[in-house]
Design an enzyme around this catalytic site. Structure first.
Site, PDB file in Angstrom:
ATOM      1  N   LYS A 112      55.373  34.330  42.053  1.00 45.22           N
ATOM      2  CA  LYS A 112      54.425  32.753  41.350  1.00 45.22           C
ATOM      3  C   LYS A 112      55.100  32.029  40.416  1.00 45.22           C
ATOM      4  O   LYS A 112      56.228  30.920  40.957  1.00 45.22           O
ATOM      5  CB  LYS A 112      53.764  33.058  40.423  1.00 45.22           C
ATOM      6  CG  LYS A 112      52.654  32.040  40.168  1.00 45.22           C
ATOM      7  CD  LYS A 112      51.724  32.122  38.454  1.00 45.22           C
ATOM      8  CE  LYS A 112      51.258  33.180  38.945  1.00 45.22           C
ATOM      9  NZ  LYS A 112      49.946  33.646  37.959  1.00 45.22           N
ATOM     10  N   ARG A 169      51.077  32.243  32.121  1.00 45.02           N
ATOM     11  CA  ARG A 169      50.890  32.986  33.361  1.00 45.02           C
ATOM     12  C   ARG A 169      51.303  34.090  33.921  1.00 45.02           C
ATOM     13  O   ARG A 169      52.884  33.883  33.654  1.00 45.02           O
ATOM     14  CB  ARG A 169      50.986  31.717  34.422  1.00 45.02           C
ATOM     15  CG  ARG A 169      50.299  30.461  33.835  1.00 45.02           C
ATOM     16  CD  ARG A 169      50.747  29.567  35.201  1.00 45.02           C
ATOM     17  NE  ARG A 169      50.216  29.368  36.470  1.00 45.02           N
ATOM     18  CZ  ARG A 169      50.551  29.140  37.113  1.00 45.02           C
ATOM     19  NH1 ARG A 169      51.014  28.156  37.358  1.00 45.02           N
ATOM     20  NH2 ARG A 169      49.358  28.580  38.892  1.00 45.02           N
ATOM     21  N   GLY A 207      43.636  37.794  40.526  1.00 44.74           N
ATOM     22  CA  GLY A 207      42.694  38.301  38.851  1.00 44.74           C
ATOM     23  C   GLY A 207      43.578  39.494  38.435  1.00 44.74           C
ATOM     24  O   GLY A 207      42.796  39.890  37.784  1.00 44.74           O
ATOM     25  N   MET A 255      46.155  39.717  36.448  1.00 48.79           N
ATOM     26  CA  MET A 255      46.385  39.253  35.097  1.00 48.79           C
ATOM     27  C   MET A 255      46.266  38.499  34.558  1.00 48.79           C
ATOM     28  O   MET A 255      45.869  36.674  35.533  1.00 48.79           O
ATOM     29  CB  MET A 255      48.199  39.574  34.418  1.00 48.79           C
ATOM     30  CG  MET A 255      48.194  41.637  34.998  1.00 48.79           C
ATOM     31  SD  MET A 255      50.074  41.919  34.662  1.00 48.79           S
ATOM     32  CE  MET A 255      49.919  41.890  36.650  1.00 48.79           C
ATOM     33  N   ARG A 260      51.824  30.869  47.251  1.00 48.78           N
ATOM     34  CA  ARG A 260      51.919  32.099  48.322  1.00 48.78           C
ATOM     35  C   ARG A 260      51.904  32.661  49.810  1.00 48.78           C
ATOM     36  O   ARG A 260      50.814  31.368  50.001  1.00 48.78           O
ATOM     37  CB  ARG A 260      51.487  32.924  47.108  1.00 48.78           C
ATOM     38  CG  ARG A 260      50.533  33.031  47.178  1.00 48.78           C
ATOM     39  CD  ARG A 260      49.720  33.858  45.831  1.00 48.78           C
ATOM     40  NE  ARG A 260      48.445  33.368  46.066  1.00 48.78           N
ATOM     41  CZ  ARG A 260      47.973  34.364  44.976  1.00 48.78           C
ATOM     42  NH1 ARG A 260      47.998  34.522  43.571  1.00 48.78           N
ATOM     43  NH2 ARG A 260      46.323  33.411  45.120  1.00 48.78           N
ATOM     44  N   HIS A 284      37.060  35.201  43.994  1.00 47.20           N
ATOM     45  CA  HIS A 284      37.259  36.034  43.239  1.00 47.20           C
ATOM     46  C   HIS A 284      36.813  37.336  44.900  1.00 47.20           C
ATOM     47  O   HIS A 284      37.518  37.987  45.124  1.00 47.20           O
ATOM     48  CB  HIS A 284      37.468  37.337  42.402  1.00 47.20           C
ATOM     49  CG  HIS A 284      37.819  38.776  42.061  1.00 47.20           C
ATOM     50  ND1 HIS A 284      37.053  39.605  42.493  1.00 47.20           N
ATOM     51  CD2 HIS A 284      38.866  38.807  41.866  1.00 47.20           C
ATOM     52  CE1 HIS A 284      37.923  40.800  41.796  1.00 47.20           C
ATOM     53  NE2 HIS A 284      39.103  40.210  41.792  1.00 47.20           N
ATOM     54  N   SER A 327      57.071  69.434  70.800  1.00 45.76           N
ATOM     55  CA  SER A 327      56.265  68.833  70.265  1.00 45.76           C
ATOM     56  C   SER A 327      55.463  69.605  68.406  1.00 45.76           C
ATOM     57  O   SER A 327      55.215  70.349  68.309  1.00 45.76           O
ATOM     58  CB  SER A 327      54.904  68.877  70.194  1.00 45.76           C
ATOM     59  OG  SER A 327      53.408  68.660  70.252  1.00 45.76           O
ATOM     60  N   CYS A 369      52.077  66.104  67.314  1.00 43.45           N
ATOM     61  CA  CYS A 369      50.852  66.167  68.289  1.00 43.45           C
ATOM     62  C   CYS A 369      50.145  66.200  66.958  1.00 43.45           C
ATOM     63  O   CYS A 369      48.554  66.183  67.687  1.00 43.45           O
ATOM     64  CB  CYS A 369      50.493  66.136  69.474  1.00 43.45           C
ATOM     65  SG  CYS A 369      51.096  68.472  68.992  1.00 43.45           S
ATOM     66  N   TYR A 407      58.243  60.592  71.651  1.00 45.73           N
ATOM     67  CA  TYR A 407      57.240  60.266  71.711  1.00 45.73           C
ATOM     68  C   TYR A 407      55.831  60.467  70.862  1.00 45.73           C
ATOM     69  O   TYR A 407      56.498  61.418  69.655  1.00 45.73           O
ATOM     70  CB  TYR A 407      56.791  60.565  73.050  1.00 45.73           C
ATOM     71  CG  TYR A 407      55.610  61.776  72.765  1.00 45.73           C
ATOM     72  CD1 TYR A 407      54.236  62.453  72.412  1.00 45.73           C
ATOM     73  CD2 TYR A 407      56.907  62.507  73.521  1.00 45.73           C
ATOM     74  CE1 TYR A 407      54.199  63.782  72.613  1.00 45.73           C
ATOM     75  CE2 TYR A 407      56.200  63.955  73.584  1.00 45.73           C
ATOM     76  CZ  TYR A 407      55.125  64.552  73.152  1.00 45.73           C
ATOM     77  OH  TYR A 407      55.271  66.210  73.216  1.00 45.73           O
TER      78      TYR A 407
HETATM   79  P1  ADP Z   1      45.933  33.309  39.025  1.00 44.37           P
HETATM   80  O1  ADP Z   1      47.538  34.180  38.981  1.00 44.37           O
HETATM   81  O2  ADP Z   1      44.785  34.144  38.422  1.00 44.37           O
HETATM   82  O3  ADP Z   1      45.374  32.195  40.136  1.00 44.37           O
HETATM   83  P2  ADP Z   1      47.085  31.277  37.724  1.00 44.37           P
HETATM   84  O4  ADP Z   1      48.519  31.740  37.082  1.00 44.37           O
HETATM   85  O5  ADP Z   1      47.656  31.226  39.318  1.00 44.37           O
HETATM   86  O6  ADP Z   1      46.326  32.587  37.729  1.00 44.37           O
HETATM   87  O7  ADP Z   1      46.388  30.397  36.758  1.00 44.37           O
HETATM   88  C1  ADP Z   1      45.020  30.266  36.850  1.00 44.37           C
HETATM   89  C2  ADP Z   1      44.763  28.532  36.874  1.00 44.37           C
HETATM   90  O8  ADP Z   1      44.539  28.521  35.713  1.00 44.37           O
HETATM   91  C3  ADP Z   1      45.395  27.985  38.015  1.00 44.37           C
HETATM   92  O9  ADP Z   1      45.199  27.936  39.271  1.00 44.37           O
HETATM   93  C4  ADP Z   1      44.801  26.367  37.285  1.00 44.37           C
HETATM   94  O10 ADP Z   1      44.410  26.193  37.761  1.00 44.37           O
HETATM   95  C5  ADP Z   1      45.304  26.892  35.919  1.00 44.37           C
HETATM   96  N1  ADP Z   1      46.683  25.974  35.312  1.00 44.37           N
HETATM   97  C6  ADP Z   1      47.492  27.058  35.499  1.00 44.37           C
HETATM   98  N2  ADP Z   1      48.007  26.822  34.840  1.00 44.37           N
HETATM   99  C7  ADP Z   1      48.081  25.775  34.449  1.00 44.37           C
HETATM  100  C8  ADP Z   1      48.680  24.247  34.080  1.00 44.37           C
HETATM  101  N3  ADP Z   1      49.847  24.338  33.905  1.00 44.37           N
HETATM  102  N4  ADP Z   1      47.968  23.392  33.857  1.00 44.37           N
HETATM  103  C9  ADP Z   1      46.484  22.966  34.756  1.00 44.37           C
HETATM  104  N5  ADP Z   1      46.453  24.086  34.934  1.00 44.37           N
HETATM  105  C10 ADP Z   1      46.769  25.121  34.884  1.00 44.37           C
HETATM  106 MG    MG Z   2      46.912  31.275  40.910  1.00 46.38          MG
HETATM  107 MG    MG Z   3      42.852  34.664  37.439  1.00 46.75          MG
END
Ligand code: ADP
Ligand code: MG
Ligand code: MG
Length: 923
Positions: A26, A96, A105, A107, A346, A468, A792, A859, A879
């Protein structure tokens, strides 16, 4: 001084996409997006080294970190024109997590951090929007309460404690949606939330923004070792040592009114691979609202109508990202009062279908090369193209009979039938009892990962294509129907009501993940498109787009692979299927399987129970023509391709009857007494049959068996050759540990070959070789190769004898062994490179010292496992041989191994000691 913090925003970034190991996926991509000029809110990343430090130092943080963080906050404040913790002009942040490999999802993110009672009042004054402010504040308390303070459901049938309070509030006010709650309602929720926190933890909710920040960062580091993160890492082989980074980023708000919103999208359709913009969004929403499934989001195409300016901007970004990353991306964005911000990008997760289609399409679009396409397709993904699909006739009939229960989103293609369970722990438990199950949830969350893995298919009532459930199902290759709003699910009674019908736990349902249909009961399946074209030959390849994509991948794999791919087959029909999949020979034909066939087991038993050579020869004479016909059928099917035939291997007691009734019948047909049969069977009993009288030991003690088998092979070869069909038999002697064993058997084989050629007046090529499946065979391979023309590796036995564990008796300790990472993988599934693999390397090196043209194959079961195929490539096998349906997988694995090796010149034995692959023509 070590650098732990990397800033991004305001047009500059200290990181970049290549720095994923340090910044996590990220963080690295946020920096990269800043670099290519996309609108990203400013922030900074604490590197994964902080996480590693944290765990190496009893969960403490480096001393210099705080200073760096304060300096980084200053930069963000400057870029955003607001101050963290300031009452008049506050800056709010998100915290984040982000590991090197994306762990969706795994963390939790905390939004709106930096808000407290005073800041909230200040924000109300500044924005004049109390609803927005209190909505943001209550979300913060909720997320912080959950992630940092641990207020979450404890029992599997429970729901989130904060959701309970919200639901109660909505009920009181008589409203359906969060968005219908007023500012005052939100304010009241905050009071109730804080009270819940105080009651649970005994402390007041933290008001100091800096304290909030460190609490959140610590929670992210701790979450790296929570149960679901561990489960996920195990499933996807992510090492614990990688650690996670923490991204702290200034907030942008999608919940500021109807001109604001938030969304997620894929630059192409992640389910089908189609080159269309695919996504979902919600106006007046924040963060996870879109993916959590609490409100059903709108398709991204609606945005084109609702806000064409933003849509155009987003579509431009989509193309820019695809060009820049040369891959399909998954993006997250937020609109704040009509201005677009990018929050994440990503490389997007996709179904096996999509992975293959996107890779192939991108070659056509000249975005990537065919080599890159191969690198992007995981060999096991091909499995999904070979999997059964519903028989359309049967499904239509079911629909006509009123068995269509509902329709949801086609989130994970394929066909699944199973029994309904309503939570993840039950899914795991039912699966462990051998049940096929469909996991039905209102919506899934990361806690459900293991249960999802245990299911054939996943069905949810809420959530869209980017929920999810949909995301994880696609990644796992599970069938999934999401957002099926007609389902009325009741967790406590373990039932769901749909169209007036009640479906109980344990009832059978079927999911068509390609159309989104949910059907009552079981629906029969039929072969996939690829099988219909290749094996059944009932489908025209021109009418089979999935097959065409598959065929391109196979053509590229054939272009780059160095390994030949053979198959394990004992019967002509298996051989024919394998050839349809592109098998280049038979690497293992187990003759004993033939003995169980029609009319053969009788003479076989007579042979075993015979008490003298004369009687044994009589019985063998009956077997000879039967075996000969089997071999002839296989030679014909293989049409000149090599066929490795192993002489009898299993202990003889496996062929004789152990029940009294059968023994009496046998005695009668043989014209001997029951006692005699019983005595003879008892005398065959062994304590350790795996290490007993089997393999070449049988042929050495009873040479007439080897003689009969050789005759059957060579007479079949002669007969086939005389029909004008080429043959290449390779006679393989099992369980050799000493060259004298092989020499003994080789003499018989060669004598019989010469006799048959003379009798039939025909010449044909043949080879004599051995299996390497006991350690003594491997370490004396130089001597053995004086006689053997090929090796083999029988890696099933070689694994058993090297590790000293029986495959059939190892489950009780091997499963815990793998769980404790004593062995990373079950060594009977994935070749143990350090132990068994080392013996293989020794055998090849020594064998080729004596005989440079020695042909080497494998084999064992491992021949169809991608990691083991890669290893075989690296050590210089000629092979691999695997079951017919794994031939495509082995081909792709072999091509990937060849590309990896050739382009990165990472040689298994080190640069200066590369094993030579022989140039012997071996297919
Ligand atoms: P995950 O790894 O679970 O996708 P993120 O870190 O991407 O978690 O955060 C989940 C959501 O939180 C993002 O998709 C976004 O909608 C919201 N978010 C995260 N950071 C910000 C931010 N700086 N401003 C607004 N929304 C945010
Ligand atoms: Mg995200
Ligand atoms: Mg999340």
């Amino acid at each position: 001084m070590p650098k732990y913090v990397y800033s991004f925003g305001g047009g500059h970034a200290e990181g970049k996409a290549e720095m994923k190991n340090l910044l996590g996926g990220k963080g690295a991509n946020l920096a990269e997006m800043v670099k290519i000029g996309l609108p990203v809110p400013a922030g900074f990343t604490m590197s994964t080294e902080v996480c590693t430090y944290y765990y190496d130092h009893k969960k403490t943080l480096p001393k210099t970190l705080e200073k760096e963080v304060i300096a980084a906050i200053k930069k963000v404040e400057k870029a955003m024109g607001a101050k963290f913790g300031d009452v008049k002009n506050p800056l709010l942040m998100s915290v984040r997590s982000g590991a090197r490999a994306s762990m969706p999802g795994m963390m939790d993110t905390i939004l709106n951090l930096g808000i407290n009672d005073a800041v909230a009042e200040g924000l109300v004054k500044k924005t004049g929007n109390p609803r927005f402010v209190y909505d943001s504040y209550r979300r913060f308390v909720q997320m912080y309460g959950d992630v940092v303070l641990g207020l979450k459901p404890v029992h599997k049938d429970e729901i989130d404690p904060f959701e309970v309070i919200i639901e109660k509030k909505k009920h009181e006010k008589g409203v359906q949606l969060d968005t219908d709650l007023t500012a005052e309602d939100m304010k009241d929720l905050i009071v109730k939330f804080k009270a819940a926190v105080k009651e649970k933890t005994g402390h007041d909710f933290p008001q100091d923004p800096m304290k909030q920040l460190w609490g959140a960062a610590g929670a992210v580091f701790n979450s790296w070792n929570n149960e679901r993160a561990i489960a996920y890492r195990k499933m996807y082989d992510i090492p614990v040592a990688w650690g996670t980074a923490v991204n702290i980023q200034s907030m942008v708000f999608g919940n500021m009114g109807e001109d604001s919103g938030t969304g997620v999208a894929f630059t192409r359709d992640a389910a089908t691979g189609e080159n269309v913009f695919y996504g979902e969004y919600l106006m007046n929403a924040q963060g996870e609202d879109v993916v959590a499934g609490t409100r059903t989001p709108l398709p991204i195409s609606d945005l084109a109508r609702q806000n064409p300016k933003i849509y155009k901007e987003l579509d431009k970004i989509r193309l820019k990202l695809e060009k820049h990353y040369r891959d399909m991306n998954d993006i997250e964005f937020t609109i704040q009062q009509g201005k677009l911000y990018m929050l994440q990008c990503r490389v997007g997760k996709r179904t096996a279908f999509a992975a293959i289609k996107i890779a192939v399409d991108m070659v056509t679009e000249k975005l990537i090369t065919d080599k890159e396409a191969l690198e992007r397709i995981d060999p096991d993904q091909l499995n999904q193209l070979l999997r059964p699909i519903f028989d359309l006739k049967e499904k239509d009939a079911a629909v006509k009979n009123g068995r269509l229960l509902a329709k949801g989103l086609n989130a994970g293609p394929g066909a699944a039938t199973g029994r309904v369970v309503f939570n993840a722990p039950d899914a795991e438990e039912w699966k462990s009892r051998g049940e096929k199950i469909i996991l039905v949830r209102i919506e899934t969350s990361p806690e459900d990962i293991k249960g999802m893995d245990a299911s054939e298919g996943i069905l949810t009532a809420r959530g869209g294509m980017t929920s999810h459930a949909a995301l994880v199902a696609r990644q796992m290759g599970k069938v999934c129907v999401a957002g099926c709003s007609e389902l009325n699910i009741d967790y406590t009674s373990h039932t769901m009501v749909v169209k007036g019908k009640t479906i109980k736990e344990g009832d059978w349902i079927s999911l068509d993940g390609t159309t989104g249909e949910v059907l009552e009961g079981k629906i029969p399946t039929k072969p996939s498109e690829v099988l219909q074209v290749l094996v059944d030959k009932t489908l025209d390849p021109k009418k089979a787009p999935i097959y065409q994509t598959y065929a391109k991948v196979m053509a590229w794999a054939d272009k780059y692979r160095k390994l030949n791919i053979r198959t394990n087959a004992d019967q002509p029909d298996q051989a024919i299927n394998a050839v349809a999949f592109g098998a280049e020979g038979i690497g293992l034909c187990r003759t004993e399987h033939m003995f169980f066939g029609e009319g053969k087991i009788g003479p076989m038993r007579e042979m075993i129970l015979a008490e003298n050579v004369e009687d044994r020869k009589k019985a063998l004479a009956k077997l000879l023509p039967l075996q000969r016909e089997d071999f002839a059928g296989i030679f014909e099917a293989m049409n000149g391709r090599p066929v490795t035939i192993r002489t009898i291997d299993p202990p003889l007691h496996e062929f004789v009857p152990h029940e009294e009734k059968e023994q009496r019948e046998l005695a009668q047909t043989m014209g001997v007494s029951f006692e005699k049969v019983k005595r003879r069977v008892a005398s065959l009993h062994e304590f350790n049959p795996m290490l007993g009288f089997r393999g070449c030991r049988l042929g050495i003690i009873y040479p007439e068996i080897t003689e009969m088998q050789s005759r059957a092979i060579f007479e079949a070869a002669a007969q086939t050759q005389l029909k004008g069909i080429k043959v290449l038999p390779e006679v393989m002697i099992p369980l050799v540990g000493n060259v004298k064993e092989l020499a003994d058997q080789e003499k018989i084989v060669r004598r019989v070959a010469a006799e048959v050629m003379a009798e039939k007046k025909v010449k044909f090529p043949y080879l004599v070789g051995t299996m390497i499946e006991v350690p003594r065979g491997a370490v004396t391979a130089d001597a053995i190769a004086k006689v053997a023309e090929f090796f083999s590796f029988g890696t099933n036995d070689l694994t058993q004898t090297t590790m000293g564990m029986s495959r059939d008796d190892s489950a009780s300790f091997l499963v815990p062994y793998v769980a404790r990472e004593i062995y990373g993988k079950d060594p009977f599934e994935v070749l143990d490179r350090e132990g068994v693999g080392e013996l293989m390397k020794i055998a090849i090196e020594k064998g080729r010292k004596t005989r440079p043209t020695l042909k080497v194959g494998i084999c064992g079961e491992h021949g169809g496992d991608p990691s083991s195929v890669e290893f075989c490539h690296q050590i210089g096998n000629n092979y691999v041989s695997c079951s017919p349906f794994r031939v495509p997988i082995a081909k792709l694995a072999a091509a990937r191994a060849a590309l990896y090796r050739d382009e990165n010149t990472i040689y298994f034995l080190g640069e200066d000691h590369e094993i030579k692959r022989t140039n012997v023509q071996c297919y």
